[in-house]
Design an enzyme around this catalytic site. Structure first.
Site, PDB file in Angstrom:
ATOM      1  CD  GLU A  43      -2.968   0.946   2.419  1.00 33.44           C
ATOM      2  OE1 GLU A  43      -3.415  -0.222   2.748  1.00 33.44           O
ATOM      3  OE2 GLU A  43      -2.836   1.812   3.226  1.00 33.44           O
TER       4      GLU A  43
ATOM      5  CG  ASP B  84      -1.677   4.473   2.879  1.00 33.15           C
ATOM      6  OD1 ASP B  84      -2.231   4.120   2.116  1.00 33.15           O
ATOM      7  OD2 ASP B  84      -1.226   4.240   3.785  1.00 33.15           O
TER       8      ASP B  84
ATOM      9  CD  GLU C  88      -3.965   7.427   5.917  1.00 39.58           C
ATOM     10  OE1 GLU C  88      -4.692   6.519   5.962  1.00 39.58           O
ATOM     11  OE2 GLU C  88      -3.067   7.571   7.040  1.00 39.58           O
TER      12      GLU C  88
ATOM     13  CB  THR D 188       3.975   9.895   2.562  1.00 41.32           C
ATOM     14  OG1 THR D 188       4.907  10.242   3.539  1.00 41.32           O
ATOM     15  CG2 THR D 188       3.185  10.907   1.522  1.00 41.32           C
ATOM     16  CG  ASN D 189       2.689   4.098   6.356  1.00 36.60           C
ATOM     17  OD1 ASN D 189       3.795   3.816   6.268  1.00 36.60           O
ATOM     18  ND2 ASN D 189       1.667   3.693   7.461  1.00 36.60           N
TER      19      ASN D 189
ATOM     20  N   GLY E 261       4.026   0.966   9.038  1.00 38.23           N
ATOM     21  CA  GLY E 261       4.795   1.690  10.058  1.00 38.23           C
ATOM     22  C   GLY E 261       5.797   2.740   9.702  1.00 38.23           C
ATOM     23  NE  ARG E 262       9.307   0.508   5.337  1.00 39.50           N
ATOM     24  CZ  ARG E 262       8.869  -0.773   5.140  1.00 39.50           C
ATOM     25  NH1 ARG E 262       7.474  -0.912   4.227  1.00 39.50           N
ATOM     26  NH2 ARG E 262       9.538  -1.710   5.183  1.00 39.50           N
ATOM     27  CD  GLU E 263       2.997   5.309  10.697  1.00 39.38           C
ATOM     28  OE1 GLU E 263       4.225   5.117  10.874  1.00 39.38           O
ATOM     29  OE2 GLU E 263       2.240   4.641  10.677  1.00 39.38           O
TER      30      GLU E 263
ATOM     31  CD1 TRP F 155      -8.607   4.777  15.343  1.00 38.68           C
ATOM     32  CD2 TRP F 155      -6.709   6.139  14.937  1.00 38.68           C
ATOM     33  NE1 TRP F 155      -8.063   4.934  14.031  1.00 38.68           N
ATOM     34  CE2 TRP F 155      -6.969   5.408  13.723  1.00 38.68           C
ATOM     35  CE3 TRP F 155      -5.529   7.050  14.998  1.00 38.68           C
ATOM     36  CZ2 TRP F 155      -6.405   5.914  12.356  1.00 38.68           C
ATOM     37  CZ3 TRP F 155      -4.955   7.391  13.539  1.00 38.68           C
ATOM     38  CH2 TRP F 155      -5.505   6.543  12.339  1.00 38.68           C
TER      39      TRP F 155
ATOM     40  NE  ARG G  16       5.870   3.899  14.980  1.00 37.02           N
ATOM     41  CZ  ARG G  16       5.366   4.568  13.970  1.00 37.02           C
ATOM     42  NH1 ARG G  16       5.817   5.532  13.478  1.00 37.02           N
ATOM     43  NH2 ARG G  16       4.861   3.589  13.110  1.00 37.02           N
TER      44      ARG G  16
END
Ligand SMILES: *[C@@H]1O[C@H](CO)[C@@H](O)[C@H](O)[C@H]1NC(C)=O
Ligand SMILES: *[C@@H]1O[C@H](CO)[C@@H](O)[C@H](O)[C@H]1NC(C)=O
Ligand SMILES: *[C@@H]1O[C@H](CO)[C@@H](O)[C@H](O)[C@H]1NC(C)=O
Length: 293
Positions: A108, A110, A112, A125-126, A134-136, A199, A278
């Site tokens: 995917e 993205d 957003e 973006t991800n 988990g690559r935001e 969330w 993280r």
């Protein structure tokens, strides 16, 4: 495979090739219905103009979304988007490519958009490859994305994925399979949605102040279509017959590189590569020599 099947396949793929190549590069106005259909929230989707503009809306009863009929294995995917002008904390407007299906191994890419009361819109973006995301990264947009349409593009070929805004690269995800990093290869469809993510904010918006409306344009698709029944056909999508696979699109040119560095210096507000809390161990694609940074 028998010969008849192969020849039918080749004919279909070649037809796909010529259809896609003649669409170069996309300033043809294509009606929404030619490539896209409504995914959900039928009564929250409004196709207007000469079928060249779509409004997706969200209120207490529903959000909405549309998606491409076909899946693609390479291309330069574009959407012109004008974002909802209200407080959109918790409300996410999106444009992305997704392989769907196998949730645990999906690919995917993205875009957003996260709005908020007083904050400027953040564009996140991800990249998911083989089910791992988990690559935001987040960029604070340098213009008001609610005032007008802007171009959001995802270039995807064998060499890299490039996200850009009005032609300015904001993110590059290199094919680093040589470092053991998965790279997206599954056929993906193009989707756009507006949805509520409770969330995503501390202060919940009053949805009765809706509807929240995002507008989309540019329904031509410069992509190499692949059928699910023939995932091997994707190899043909790497052909230099597609302009988005040719040498000058394997990496940023010096001008793009300069613009990209400028965005990185001034507008990045979050980067998973720098989030040591993280990710104590930095991902291989984040190493300086991986050319992500
Ligand atoms: C827009 O699409 C609808 C539904 O496919 C069609 O009936 C209508 O003729 C189209 N209008 C224009 C101006 O293309
Ligand atoms: C990634 O790059 C390798 C070469 O390093 C290539 O063989 C492979 O096809 C590429 N993957 C995709 C999905 O394009
Ligand atoms: C990139 O650098 C890391 C450590 O900094 C090293 O382990 C890795 O082998 C390097 N990769 C390449 C392709 O040079």
């Amino acid at each position: 495979m028998d010969l008849l099947f192969i020849s039918v396949l080749l004919t279909a793929l070649l037809a796909g090739v010529s259809a896609a190549v003649t669409g170069v590069p996309n300033n043809v106005v294509v009606p929404f219905q030619q490539n896209y259909h409504i995914l959900y929230g039928q009564d929250h989707v409004n196709v207007f103009g000469e079928n060249n503009t779509v409004r997706l809306s969200l209120d207490q009863s529903s959000g909405s979304g549309f998606g491409s009929y076909k899946k693609f294995a390479s291309g330069l995917f574009e959407m012109r988007i004008k974002l909802p002008p209200k407080d959109t904390s918790c409300i996410i407007t999106s444009f992305y490519l997704t392989s769907f299906g196998d949730e645990f191994h999906h690919d995917e890419l993205d875009f957003e958009f996260y709005g908020g009361n007083s904050l400027p819109y953040q564009l996140q973006t991800n990249v998911f490859a083989n089910g791992v995301g988990g690559r935001e990264q987040k960029v604070a947009l340098w213009f008001d994305p609610t005032a007008d349409f802007h171009d959001y593009q995802i270039l995807w070929n064998q060499h890299h994925v490039m996200f850009s805004v009005d032609g300015i690269p904001i993110r590059v995800f290199k094919n680093n399979t040589v470092l053991g990093v998965d790279y997206p290869w599954r056929p993906m469809q193009v989707e756009a949605t507006i949805w509520y993510a409770d969330w995503a904010c501390d202060v919940k918006p009053d949805l009765s102040k809706g509807p929240y409306v995002a507008e989309y344009q540019s329904f031509d698709i410069a992509g190499c279509p692949v059928d699910d029944f023939n995932p091997n056909g994707r190899e043909l999508c790497y052909s230099p017959r597609f302009w988005w696979n040719t040498g000058n699109r394997w990496q940023l040119d010096p001008h793009q590189e300069q613009e990209f560095q400028n965005v990185r210096a001034k507008h990045i507000s979050y980067d998973y590569c720098r989030d040591r809390a993280r990710y104590p161990v930095v991902s291989p694609e984040c190493q300086p020599n991986s050319s992500l940074l």
